[in-house]
Design a protein around this motif. Structure first.
Motif, PDB file in Angstrom:
ATOM      1  N   ALA A 174     -60.499 -31.467 -75.165  1.00  0.00           N
ATOM      2  CA  ALA A 174     -61.799 -31.831 -74.579  1.00  0.00           C
ATOM      3  C   ALA A 174     -61.671 -31.867 -73.066  1.00  0.00           C
ATOM      4  CB  ALA A 174     -62.251 -33.180 -75.112  1.00  0.00           C
ATOM      5  N   ILE A 175     -62.516 -31.109 -72.378  1.00  0.00           N
ATOM      6  CA  ILE A 175     -62.487 -31.047 -70.908  1.00  0.00           C
ATOM      7  C   ILE A 175     -63.761 -31.666 -70.371  1.00  0.00           C
ATOM      8  CG2 ILE A 175     -62.312 -29.515 -68.906  1.00  0.00           C
ATOM      9  CD1 ILE A 175     -61.464 -27.529 -71.540  1.00  0.00           C
ATOM     10  N   LEU A 176     -63.631 -32.621 -69.453  1.00  0.00           N
ATOM     11  CA  LEU A 176     -64.804 -33.270 -68.880  1.00  0.00           C
ATOM     12  C   LEU A 176     -65.493 -32.328 -67.890  1.00  0.00           C
ATOM     13  CD1 LEU A 176     -63.263 -35.803 -70.013  1.00  0.00           C
ATOM     14  CD2 LEU A 176     -64.235 -37.066 -68.099  1.00  0.00           C
ATOM     15  N   LEU A 177     -66.793 -32.135 -68.095  1.00  0.00           N
ATOM     16  CA  LEU A 177     -67.603 -31.334 -67.160  1.00  0.00           C
ATOM     17  C   LEU A 177     -68.334 -32.253 -66.189  1.00  0.00           C
ATOM     18  CD1 LEU A 177     -69.169 -28.750 -69.642  1.00  0.00           C
ATOM     19  CD2 LEU A 177     -67.313 -28.342 -68.030  1.00  0.00           C
ATOM     20  N   MET A 200     -76.184 -13.748 -75.294  1.00  0.00           N
ATOM     21  CA  MET A 200     -75.277 -13.309 -74.219  1.00  0.00           C
ATOM     22  C   MET A 200     -75.296 -14.280 -73.041  1.00  0.00           C
ATOM     23  SD  MET A 200     -73.132 -10.887 -73.615  1.00  0.00           S
ATOM     24  CE  MET A 200     -72.164 -10.360 -72.235  1.00  0.00           C
ATOM     25  N   SER A 201     -76.452 -14.871 -72.749  1.00  0.00           N
ATOM     26  CA  SER A 201     -76.543 -15.794 -71.621  1.00  0.00           C
ATOM     27  C   SER A 201     -75.643 -17.013 -71.828  1.00  0.00           C
ATOM     28  CB  SER A 201     -77.985 -16.250 -71.414  1.00  0.00           C
ATOM     29  OG  SER A 201     -78.437 -16.923 -72.569  1.00  0.00           O
ATOM     30  N   THR A 202     -75.550 -17.472 -73.100  1.00  0.00           N
ATOM     31  CA  THR A 202     -74.670 -18.606 -73.402  1.00  0.00           C
ATOM     32  C   THR A 202     -73.231 -18.229 -73.122  1.00  0.00           C
ATOM     33  OG1 THR A 202     -76.196 -19.279 -75.130  1.00  0.00           O
ATOM     34  CG2 THR A 202     -74.022 -20.280 -75.179  1.00  0.00           C
ATOM     35  N   MET A 203     -72.863 -17.006 -73.517  1.00  0.00           N
ATOM     36  CA  MET A 203     -71.505 -16.501 -73.299  1.00  0.00           C
ATOM     37  C   MET A 203     -71.180 -16.494 -71.807  1.00  0.00           C
ATOM     38  SD  MET A 203     -68.800 -15.005 -74.641  1.00  0.00           S
ATOM     39  CE  MET A 203     -67.536 -13.808 -74.257  1.00  0.00           C
ATOM     40  N   VAL A 204     -72.104 -15.996 -71.008  1.00  0.00           N
ATOM     41  CA  VAL A 204     -71.893 -15.905 -69.559  1.00  0.00           C
ATOM     42  C   VAL A 204     -71.747 -17.311 -68.979  1.00  0.00           C
ATOM     43  CG1 VAL A 204     -72.939 -15.250 -67.355  1.00  0.00           C
ATOM     44  CG2 VAL A 204     -73.064 -13.690 -69.307  1.00  0.00           C
ATOM     45  N   SER A 205     -72.634 -18.234 -69.378  1.00  0.00           N
ATOM     46  CA  SER A 205     -72.562 -19.579 -68.822  1.00  0.00           C
ATOM     47  C   SER A 205     -71.266 -20.274 -69.238  1.00  0.00           C
ATOM     48  CB  SER A 205     -73.779 -20.416 -69.233  1.00  0.00           C
ATOM     49  OG  SER A 205     -73.798 -20.603 -70.630  1.00  0.00           O
ATOM     50  N   ASN A 206     -70.835 -20.053 -70.482  1.00  0.00           N
ATOM     51  CA  ASN A 206     -69.574 -20.639 -70.928  1.00  0.00           C
ATOM     52  C   ASN A 206     -68.400 -20.067 -70.144  1.00  0.00           C
ATOM     53  OD1 ASN A 206     -70.786 -22.258 -72.766  1.00  0.00           O
ATOM     54  ND2 ASN A 206     -70.058 -21.188 -74.585  1.00  0.00           N
ATOM     55  N   LEU A 207     -68.446 -18.777 -69.862  1.00  0.00           N
ATOM     56  CA  LEU A 207     -67.384 -18.125 -69.093  1.00  0.00           C
ATOM     57  C   LEU A 207     -67.338 -18.703 -67.680  1.00  0.00           C
ATOM     58  CD1 LEU A 207     -65.193 -16.018 -69.414  1.00  0.00           C
ATOM     59  CD2 LEU A 207     -66.827 -14.249 -68.754  1.00  0.00           C
ATOM     60  N   GLU A 208     -68.515 -18.924 -67.104  1.00  0.00           N
ATOM     61  CA  GLU A 208     -68.580 -19.534 -65.764  1.00  0.00           C
ATOM     62  C   GLU A 208     -67.985 -20.945 -65.791  1.00  0.00           C
ATOM     63  OE1 GLU A 208     -72.600 -17.213 -64.196  1.00  0.00           O
ATOM     64  OE2 GLU A 208     -72.715 -19.322 -64.806  1.00  0.00           O
ATOM     65  N   LEU A 209     -68.308 -21.701 -66.840  1.00  0.00           N
ATOM     66  CA  LEU A 209     -67.769 -23.058 -66.980  1.00  0.00           C
ATOM     67  C   LEU A 209     -66.253 -23.030 -67.104  1.00  0.00           C
ATOM     68  CD1 LEU A 209     -70.303 -24.714 -69.466  1.00  0.00           C
ATOM     69  CD2 LEU A 209     -69.945 -25.348 -67.086  1.00  0.00           C
ATOM     70  N   ILE A 210     -65.757 -22.111 -67.928  1.00  0.00           N
ATOM     71  CA  ILE A 210     -64.307 -21.976 -68.139  1.00  0.00           C
ATOM     72  C   ILE A 210     -63.602 -21.696 -66.807  1.00  0.00           C
ATOM     73  CG2 ILE A 210     -62.564 -20.384 -69.098  1.00  0.00           C
ATOM     74  CD1 ILE A 210     -63.606 -22.262 -71.189  1.00  0.00           C
ATOM     75  N   PRO A 232     -59.262 -11.396 -70.990  1.00  0.00           N
ATOM     76  CA  PRO A 232     -59.482 -11.484 -72.451  1.00  0.00           C
ATOM     77  C   PRO A 232     -59.328 -12.910 -72.987  1.00  0.00           C
ATOM     78  CG  PRO A 232     -57.998  -9.659 -71.936  1.00  0.00           C
ATOM     79  CD  PRO A 232     -58.185 -10.443 -70.668  1.00  0.00           C
ATOM     80  N   GLN A 233     -58.341 -13.652 -72.447  1.00  0.00           N
ATOM     81  CA  GLN A 233     -58.153 -15.044 -72.886  1.00  0.00           C
ATOM     82  C   GLN A 233     -59.373 -15.889 -72.533  1.00  0.00           C
ATOM     83  OE1 GLN A 233     -54.443 -15.914 -70.845  1.00  0.00           O
ATOM     84  NE2 GLN A 233     -53.327 -16.089 -72.778  1.00  0.00           N
ATOM     85  N   ALA A 234     -59.864 -15.739 -71.298  1.00  0.00           N
ATOM     86  CA  ALA A 234     -61.028 -16.510 -70.840  1.00  0.00           C
ATOM     87  C   ALA A 234     -62.251 -16.189 -71.694  1.00  0.00           C
ATOM     88  CB  ALA A 234     -61.312 -16.213 -69.374  1.00  0.00           C
ATOM     89  N   GLU A 235     -62.431 -14.920 -72.026  1.00  0.00           N
ATOM     90  CA  GLU A 235     -63.588 -14.506 -72.844  1.00  0.00           C
ATOM     91  C   GLU A 235     -63.484 -15.067 -74.257  1.00  0.00           C
ATOM     92  OE1 GLU A 235     -63.656 -10.270 -72.371  1.00  0.00           O
ATOM     93  OE2 GLU A 235     -64.198 -10.458 -70.245  1.00  0.00           O
ATOM     94  N   ALA A 236     -62.247 -15.057 -74.812  1.00  0.00           N
ATOM     95  CA  ALA A 236     -62.044 -15.584 -76.171  1.00  0.00           C
ATOM     96  C   ALA A 236     -62.359 -17.081 -76.219  1.00  0.00           C
ATOM     97  CB  ALA A 236     -60.607 -15.334 -76.618  1.00  0.00           C
ATOM     98  N   ILE A 237     -61.906 -17.797 -75.196  1.00  0.00           N
ATOM     99  CA  ILE A 237     -62.172 -19.243 -75.131  1.00  0.00           C
ATOM    100  C   ILE A 237     -63.671 -19.486 -74.951  1.00  0.00           C
ATOM    101  CG2 ILE A 237     -61.853 -21.306 -73.689  1.00  0.00           C
ATOM    102  CD1 ILE A 237     -59.210 -21.055 -74.620  1.00  0.00           C
ATOM    103  N   ALA A 238     -64.291 -18.737 -74.031  1.00  0.00           N
ATOM    104  CA  ALA A 238     -65.721 -18.909 -73.734  1.00  0.00           C
ATOM    105  C   ALA A 238     -66.586 -18.682 -74.978  1.00  0.00           C
ATOM    106  CB  ALA A 238     -66.137 -17.961 -72.618  1.00  0.00           C
ATOM    107  N   PRO A 243     -59.961 -26.143 -63.640  1.00  0.00           N
ATOM    108  CA  PRO A 243     -58.641 -25.782 -63.097  1.00  0.00           C
ATOM    109  C   PRO A 243     -57.621 -25.395 -64.173  1.00  0.00           C
ATOM    110  CG  PRO A 243     -59.460 -27.740 -61.988  1.00  0.00           C
ATOM    111  CD  PRO A 243     -60.432 -27.436 -63.087  1.00  0.00           C
ATOM    112  N   LEU A 244     -57.677 -26.060 -65.330  1.00  0.00           N
ATOM    113  CA  LEU A 244     -56.747 -25.782 -66.427  1.00  0.00           C
ATOM    114  C   LEU A 244     -56.773 -24.310 -66.835  1.00  0.00           C
ATOM    115  CD1 LEU A 244     -54.852 -26.909 -68.713  1.00  0.00           C
ATOM    116  CD2 LEU A 244     -56.924 -27.259 -70.057  1.00  0.00           C
ATOM    117  N   PHE A 245     -57.966 -23.684 -66.771  1.00  0.00           N
ATOM    118  CA  PHE A 245     -58.113 -22.306 -67.243  1.00  0.00           C
ATOM    119  C   PHE A 245     -58.122 -21.270 -66.115  1.00  0.00           C
ATOM    120  CE2 PHE A 245     -60.528 -24.413 -70.898  1.00  0.00           C
ATOM    121  CZ  PHE A 245     -59.404 -24.407 -71.711  1.00  0.00           C
ATOM    122  N   SER A 246     -57.824 -21.696 -64.898  1.00  0.00           N
ATOM    123  CA  SER A 246     -57.941 -20.781 -63.758  1.00  0.00           C
ATOM    124  C   SER A 246     -56.951 -19.608 -63.828  1.00  0.00           C
ATOM    125  CB  SER A 246     -57.764 -21.547 -62.442  1.00  0.00           C
ATOM    126  OG  SER A 246     -56.483 -22.150 -62.407  1.00  0.00           O
TER     127      SER A 246
END
Length: 225
Positions: A54-57, A1-11, A23-29, A15-18
């Motif tokens: 590919a999105i540069l972090l 679950m922690s990975t999911m949360v961190s991925n959601l935070e990254l998403i 539900p879309q953000a969660e599916a992508i994360a 700006p592209l995903f703002s």
């Protein structure tokens, strides 16, 4: 679950995903993969398909395109928040340029199915307009590539002509060996690019390196400079 949360935070930071719905953000994360590229690695390659966005972090990458002769043009530099691969995901064509990292770069990779969920329906007018815009952008990139190459050719030709003097036979020559590094600094292009231009000029008979190391600059070089 922690990975999911961190991925959601990254998403949410991209700006592209703002504008995504929750539900879309969660599916992508849930589907994204984090990938680290070493300096000089290709994230996408011209003429190939990676079927991913590919999105540069972190880090930095360079967008480079090469023509049929192997001549290279830098189209852009990408920074965190920028992304690549979206054009190929929209129109299913191969990548129009290579994206290569300049430093170690962390990237978030989104696959085609997840990306498609965030797009309008295939049958909608919005999707048709989007495909049309991508095709226009590809055409513009090709124009930029050819104009940039022509400009470097012109600058190299002018510099060679300015450095040349007539010899006893009346030929225009550069007596000292031409340093690619110095020439690159004079025309504001990379050494690799200038070396390719010089090789091409020699192959096409605009210049000729003579046995004594001097360079014969043919009159027809004026047409480029």
């Amino acid at each position: 679950m922690s990975t999911m949360v961190s991925n959601l935070e990254l998403i949410r930071r991209v700006p592209l995903f703002s504008m995504l719905t929750a539900p879309q953000a969660e599916a992508i994360a849930a589907a994204v993969i984090k990938r680290r590229y070493k300096r000089g690695e290709a994230i996408v390659e011209q003429g190939k398909q990676s079927n991913a966005l590919a999105i540069l972090l972190t880090g930095r990458a360079r967008v480079v395109t090469t023509d049929a002769r192997g001549r290279e043009v830098i189209l852009a530099t990408l920074h965190p928040g920028d992304y690549v691969g979206e054009m190929s995901l929209i129109d299913s064509e191969p990548h129009s340029a290579t994206v290569r990292t300049e430093v170690q770069t962390d990237v978030l990779v989104v696959g085609r199915p997840e990306f498609a969920r965030c797009l309008p329906e295939n049958s909608s007018m919005a999707y048709a307009v989007m495909k049309g815009l991508v095709q226009r952008l590809r055409h513009a990139d090709r124009k930029i590539e050819s104009l940039a190459l022509m400009d470097v050719y012109g600058r190299v030709a002018r510099t060679l002509l300015e450095s040349a003097v007539p010899d006893r036979e009346g030929n225009t020559v550069i007596r000292d060996k031409v340093s690619r590094q110095d020439l690159a600094k004079m025309v504001g292009a990379s050494r690799e690019m200038v070396s390719r231009v010089m090789k091409d000029l020699e192959e096409r008979g605009y210049i000729e390196t003579r046995a004594d190391g001097s360079m014969w600059v043919k009159d027809r070089l004026n047409t480029l400079g």
